[in-house]
Write a protein that holds these residues in place. Sequence first.
Motif, mmCIF file in Angstrom:
data_model
loop_
_atom_site.group_PDB
_atom_site.id
_atom_site.type_symbol
_atom_site.label_atom_id
_atom_site.label_comp_id
_atom_site.label_asym_id
_atom_site.label_seq_id
_atom_site.Cartn_x
_atom_site.Cartn_y
_atom_site.Cartn_z
ATOM 1 N N VAL A 133 9.647 -4.046 -6.593
ATOM 2 C CA VAL A 133 9.304 -4.518 -5.245
ATOM 3 C C VAL A 133 8.071 -3.797 -4.735
ATOM 4 O O VAL A 133 7.985 -2.561 -4.824
ATOM 5 C CB VAL A 133 10.477 -4.288 -4.271
ATOM 6 C CG1 VAL A 133 10.106 -4.735 -2.860
ATOM 7 C CG2 VAL A 133 11.717 -5.028 -4.768
ATOM 8 N N ARG A 134 7.107 -4.549 -4.201
ATOM 9 C CA ARG A 134 5.904 -3.953 -3.642
ATOM 10 C C ARG A 134 6.086 -3.700 -2.154
ATOM 11 O O ARG A 134 6.728 -4.475 -1.443
ATOM 12 C CB ARG A 134 4.677 -4.850 -3.839
ATOM 13 C CG ARG A 134 4.313 -5.102 -5.286
ATOM 14 C CD ARG A 134 2.921 -5.715 -5.402
ATOM 15 N NE ARG A 134 1.888 -4.750 -5.100
ATOM 16 C CZ ARG A 134 1.421 -3.850 -5.974
ATOM 17 N NH1 ARG A 134 1.930 -3.767 -7.192
ATOM 18 N NH2 ARG A 134 0.457 -3.015 -5.625
ATOM 19 N N MET A 135 5.505 -2.620 -1.687
ATOM 20 C CA MET A 135 5.413 -2.336 -0.256
ATOM 21 C C MET A 135 3.987 -2.673 0.154
ATOM 22 O O MET A 135 3.036 -2.039 -0.318
ATOM 23 C CB MET A 135 5.755 -0.868 0.010
ATOM 24 C CG MET A 135 7.224 -0.555 -0.197
ATOM 25 S SD MET A 135 7.651 1.199 -0.042
ATOM 26 C CE MET A 135 7.332 1.756 -1.721
ATOM 27 N N ILE A 136 3.837 -3.663 1.015
ATOM 28 C CA ILE A 136 2.517 -4.205 1.289
ATOM 29 C C ILE A 136 2.398 -4.619 2.750
ATOM 30 O O ILE A 136 3.342 -5.145 3.337
ATOM 31 C CB ILE A 136 2.228 -5.402 0.351
ATOM 32 C CG1 ILE A 136 0.820 -5.962 0.583
ATOM 33 C CG2 ILE A 136 3.268 -6.495 0.489
ATOM 34 C CD1 ILE A 136 0.393 -6.965 -0.467
ATOM 35 N N GLY A 137 1.242 -4.349 3.332
ATOM 36 C CA GLY A 137 0.963 -4.806 4.683
ATOM 37 C C GLY A 137 0.387 -3.711 5.565
ATOM 38 O O GLY A 137 0.309 -2.533 5.185
#
Length: 255
Positions: A133-137
Amino acid sequence: MTNETTERRVIDVVSLYPNDMNIYGDSGNVLTIRRRLALYGYEPVIHHYNQGDDWPEHVDMILGGGGQDSGQSKIIDDFFTRADLLRELAADGVPMLMICGMYQLFGEYFETSEGKRLDGIGVIGAYTVGQDVRMIGNLVEHSNDFGDVIGYENHSGQTFLREGVAPLGHVNAEGRGNNGEDHTEGARVNNVIGTYMHGSLLPKNPKISDFLIAKAAERRYGAFEPQVTDTAKAELDRLEHFAVEARRVAASRPR
């Protein structure tokens, strides 16, 4: 130190591996430091250091960016030939800003989701574990030293700080920051800052820029003594206005 050097007030800044570790606007950090140094009356000298290059004679600050896995593989051999030097400079108080991939490499190790381990150089007491899972934003974190820090994270590695290592800040959002679990983001060791914040970070966060500049000036000249003309003051005010607006927009958008 010669009189000429004192009068010129040179600050030597190393941009670390800009050819391969420079994504999501990280080169803007170098541009910001160069501009603010000049406005404060210092003479910035930027050394673009890529693998195989000669290391500069003087180093007052080091800035490193993020990169793809392919970029890390290109620089890793050269990076380890410089590991002892980088550790010595960090211990000696050289201010450094390491973003994303370089933040991970300044830690102890990165272990991929397949179990492959890539050692770091151990400047920061932290380790990273890959996940799917990517953490993005866009992200807002709260820092005791810099107030609210705003940037853009995009990473799949979960970074965990060792006991006693201070984070750069804390995040309120769930599933974000260093690892999505403990609400920390980034790390600070001596004058070294590691963070996942792209964006680029420094144009939006002048307090961090000025921290790096002040520490560089203090280490080289004994004190940070800005010599700001009326024109430079107007430009600094203009940059502050842009930073406030960029922070407002970023904070209002999840991505």
